[in-house]
Design an enzyme around this catalytic site. Structure first.
Site, mmCIF file in Angstrom:
data_model
loop_
_atom_site.group_PDB
_atom_site.id
_atom_site.type_symbol
_atom_site.label_atom_id
_atom_site.label_comp_id
_atom_site.label_asym_id
_atom_site.label_seq_id
_atom_site.Cartn_x
_atom_site.Cartn_y
_atom_site.Cartn_z
ATOM 1 N N LEU A 57 0.816 -1.316 -0.103
ATOM 2 C CA LEU A 57 -0.090 -0.187 -0.020
ATOM 3 C C LEU A 57 0.857 1.168 0.009
ATOM 4 O O LEU A 57 1.713 1.256 0.812
ATOM 5 C CB LEU A 57 -0.922 -0.049 1.198
ATOM 6 C CG LEU A 57 -1.914 -1.294 1.443
ATOM 7 C CD1 LEU A 57 -2.921 -0.752 2.582
ATOM 8 C CD2 LEU A 57 -2.631 -1.329 0.060
ATOM 9 N N HIS A 58 0.251 2.394 -0.620
ATOM 10 C CA HIS A 58 1.053 3.536 -0.636
ATOM 11 C C HIS A 58 0.183 4.692 -0.482
ATOM 12 O O HIS A 58 -1.349 4.249 -0.327
ATOM 13 C CB HIS A 58 2.082 3.685 -1.952
ATOM 14 C CG HIS A 58 1.085 3.284 -3.295
ATOM 15 N ND1 HIS A 58 0.147 4.062 -3.571
ATOM 16 C CD2 HIS A 58 0.983 2.420 -4.174
ATOM 17 C CE1 HIS A 58 -0.458 3.541 -4.831
ATOM 18 N NE2 HIS A 58 0.334 2.594 -5.201
ATOM 19 N N GLY A 116 -1.622 6.456 -2.602
ATOM 20 C CA GLY A 116 -2.807 6.258 -3.571
ATOM 21 C C GLY A 116 -3.929 5.147 -3.000
ATOM 22 O O GLY A 116 -5.117 5.539 -2.893
ATOM 23 N N HIS A 117 -3.557 4.104 -2.218
ATOM 24 C CA HIS A 117 -4.429 3.376 -1.546
ATOM 25 C C HIS A 117 -5.037 4.026 -0.250
ATOM 26 O O HIS A 117 -6.066 3.805 -0.200
ATOM 27 C CB HIS A 117 -3.684 1.972 -1.067
ATOM 28 C CG HIS A 117 -3.043 1.127 -2.315
ATOM 29 N ND1 HIS A 117 -1.901 1.207 -2.244
ATOM 30 C CD2 HIS A 117 -3.574 0.546 -3.335
ATOM 31 C CE1 HIS A 117 -1.512 0.288 -3.454
ATOM 32 N NE2 HIS A 117 -2.526 -0.129 -3.943
ATOM 33 N N GLN A 140 -9.230 -0.064 -16.205
ATOM 34 C CA GLN A 140 -9.836 -1.085 -15.161
ATOM 35 C C GLN A 140 -11.194 -0.412 -14.547
ATOM 36 O O GLN A 140 -12.159 -1.345 -14.385
ATOM 37 C CB GLN A 140 -8.634 -1.315 -14.145
ATOM 38 C CG GLN A 140 -9.147 -2.121 -12.852
ATOM 39 C CD GLN A 140 -8.164 -2.261 -12.036
ATOM 40 O OE1 GLN A 140 -7.055 -3.122 -12.355
ATOM 41 N NE2 GLN A 140 -8.023 -1.909 -10.909
ATOM 42 N N VAL A 177 -3.493 9.672 -7.405
ATOM 43 C CA VAL A 177 -2.613 10.124 -6.783
ATOM 44 C C VAL A 177 -1.189 10.350 -7.281
ATOM 45 O O VAL A 177 -0.730 9.106 -7.790
ATOM 46 C CB VAL A 177 -2.634 9.657 -5.211
ATOM 47 C CG1 VAL A 177 -1.842 10.313 -4.270
ATOM 48 C CG2 VAL A 177 -4.051 9.605 -4.728
ATOM 49 N N SER A 217 2.622 0.400 -6.748
ATOM 50 C CA SER A 217 3.400 -0.237 -6.035
ATOM 51 C C SER A 217 4.491 -0.703 -6.713
ATOM 52 O O SER A 217 5.595 -1.250 -6.168
ATOM 53 C CB SER A 217 2.433 -1.771 -5.830
ATOM 54 O OG SER A 217 1.376 -1.432 -5.182
HETATM 55 P P1 AMP Z 1 -3.640 -2.476 -6.781
HETATM 56 O O1 AMP Z 1 -3.148 -2.851 -5.375
HETATM 57 O O2 AMP Z 1 -2.299 -1.638 -7.443
HETATM 58 O O3 AMP Z 1 -4.110 -3.258 -7.685
HETATM 59 O O4 AMP Z 1 -4.519 -1.289 -6.575
HETATM 60 C C1 AMP Z 1 -5.391 -1.226 -5.748
HETATM 61 C C2 AMP Z 1 -6.374 0.019 -5.936
HETATM 62 O O5 AMP Z 1 -5.691 1.201 -5.915
HETATM 63 C C3 AMP Z 1 -6.778 0.147 -7.645
HETATM 64 O O6 AMP Z 1 -8.347 0.649 -7.438
HETATM 65 C C4 AMP Z 1 -5.714 1.194 -8.007
HETATM 66 O O7 AMP Z 1 -6.533 1.969 -9.023
HETATM 67 C C5 AMP Z 1 -5.894 1.951 -6.762
HETATM 68 N N1 AMP Z 1 -4.541 2.861 -7.077
HETATM 69 C C6 AMP Z 1 -3.417 2.556 -7.200
HETATM 70 N N2 AMP Z 1 -2.571 3.371 -7.377
HETATM 71 C C7 AMP Z 1 -3.299 4.425 -7.211
HETATM 72 C C8 AMP Z 1 -2.782 5.894 -7.433
HETATM 73 N N3 AMP Z 1 -1.443 6.340 -7.678
HETATM 74 N N4 AMP Z 1 -3.991 6.842 -7.323
HETATM 75 C C9 AMP Z 1 -5.239 6.468 -6.919
HETATM 76 N N5 AMP Z 1 -5.533 5.124 -6.922
HETATM 77 C C10 AMP Z 1 -4.579 4.338 -7.185
#
Ligand code: AMP
Length: 293
Positions: A45-46, A48-49, A165, A188, A198
Site C-alpha cells: 500500500l501507498h 494512492g491506496h 480497469q 494520486v 506499487s
Molecule cells: P493495486 O493494489 O495496484 O491493484 O491497486 C488497488 C487499487 O488502488 C486500484 O483501484 C487502483 O486503481 C488504486 N490505485 C493504485 N495506485 C493509485 C494511485 N496512484 N492513485 C489512485 N488510486 C490508485
C-alpha cells in the site's frame, strides 16, 4: 480493527482466522442499515491506496480492505511471485486509516483445484492495456466479481490510476445487475508528478528520472488542451516530445472517458482522457490525465 487470513503475521491480534466463511460471518453480524465499503487491493500500500481508504471511510459506515495478489491477472512471464508483499506495513496503514476489517485472500481458497469459470469481456478490454496484456482484465474482473460476492458491499472504491480497469468494472457491474455502486477516486501522484504505483519501487534512480517524463508528457497535453488544441494527433505529437528517448512507449491514446474509444478530435463540451503505458528500465508503468470539458 479485525484481520482475517493473515495467520503468518506475528503482530496480528489473535482474532485472526482464515477464510471466506469468517468474512461472511463478520458481514452477517453487521446491522442491516449500515453501508459497507470495499477497497480491493494487491497490498504494498501507498498514498494512492490511502486516498481510496479515506474516501471509503468518509462515505461508508464500515470499511473492508482486501489484500490479494491475484494470479489470474498475471501472465506466466509477469511478476506474480516477486510482486512486493509488505503485509506488516499494510496493516499499519489500514489501522491508521480506520479500516474495520482487513481480509487477506488465500490463493488455494479463492482458486481451489477444479476452478473453471472465466469471464468473457467486452470490447473495452481488448484495447489499450488489453493489447499487450490479453489475460489481464478477465483476471481482474474474475477476482473483483468474487470479492463482490464474498464481501457484498454496497459501495466499492477503485482508483482512476487504472482508468480502463475502473470503466470495465463499472460496465461489468451494470451489465450483471450487481447491486454495488462502483466509485472512482482521483489519481494520486508523487510531488514531482510520478503516478504512485506499487511497482515504482522497482525503478532505479535513472529509470525513475525517465519515468517522470510520462507525467510530463501528460501535463503538456493538458496544457495544450487548455490552450485550445483539440486534434488528438497534435496533442499526441507535441506531448510525446517531452518523453525521454529511453522510454519504450506502448500506447498514448486520446479516448472517450466512458466508451474508451479513440478520438480524432476532442469535443470541448465533453472532454476526454489520455491513457498511456510505457516500459521504463524494465518496469511497465501506466498513467493518464483527464481533459476536463
Ligand atoms: P493495486 O493494489 O495496484 O491493484 O491497486 C488497488 C487499487 O488502488 C486500484 O483501484 C487502483 O486503481 C488504486 N490505485 C493504485 N495506485 C493509485 C494511485 N496512484 N492513485 C489512485 N488510486 C490508485
Amino acid at each position: 480493527m479485525k484481520v482475517i487470513g493473515a495467520d503468518s503475521v506475528d503482530s496480528v491480534d489473535p482474532q485472526t482466522a482464515s477464510g471466506i466463511e469468517e468474512l461472511r460471518r463478520w458481514r452477517r453480524a453487521l446491522s442491516g442499515d449500515s453501508i459497507l465499503g470495499l477497497v480491493p487491493t494487491m497490498g504494498a500500500l501507498h498514498e494512492g491506496h490511502r486516498a481510496l481508504l479515506r474516501q471509503a471511510r468518509q462515505q461508508c459506515d464500515q470499511v473492508v480492505l482486501t489484500i490479494f495478489v491475484n494470479p489470474t491477472q498475471f501472465s506466466p512471464d509477469e511478476d506474480l511471485e516477486t510482486y512486493p508483499r509488505t503485509l506488516e506495513q499494510d496493516l499499519q496503514i489500514a489501522r491508521q486509516e480506520g479500516v474495520d476489517l482487513v481480509w487477506v485472500g488465500d490463493r488455494e481458497e479463492l482458486y481451489p483445484a477444479g476452478f473453471q469459470t472465466r469471464i468473457d469481456l467486452p470490447q473495452m478490454a481488448q484495447q489499450l492495456c488489453g493489447i499487450s496484456r490479453p489475460h489481464f482484465f478477465a483476471g481482474v474482473c474474475l477476482i473483483v466479481l468474487k470479492l463482490f460476492q464474498i464481501v457484498q458491499p454496497q459501495r466499492a472504491f477503485f482508483g482512476e490510476k487504472d482508468y480502463q480497469q475502473l470503466k470495465i468494472i463499472q460496465r461489468m457491474t451494470l451489465d450483471l445487475d450487481i447491486p454495488i455502486e462502483v466509485r472512482g477516486c482521483p489519481l494520486v501522484r508523487e510531488k514531482d508528478g510520478l503516478a504512485l504505483s506499487s511497482r515504482n519501487r522497482y525503478l532505479e534512480d535513472e529509470s525513475r528520472r525517465q519515468a517522470l517524463t510520462l507525467s510530463a508528457a501528460l501535463f503538456r497535453a493538458r496544457e495544450l488542451w487548455s490552450e485550445g488544441v483539440v486534434q488528438s494527433a497534435e496533442l499526441k505529437q507535441q506531448s510525446l516530445e517531452r518523453l525521454d528517448p529511453a522510454v519504450d512507449l506502448e500506447y498514448f491514446e486520446v479516448i472517450d472517458h466512458e466508451q474508451l474509444t479513440p478520438l480524432e478530435m476532442v469535443d470541448r463540451g465533453r472532454g476526454a482522457v489520455i491513457c498511456m503505458a510505457a516500459i521504463v528500465g524494465g518496469v511497465r508503468l501506466i498513467d493518464n490525465i483527464i481533459l476536463e470539458p
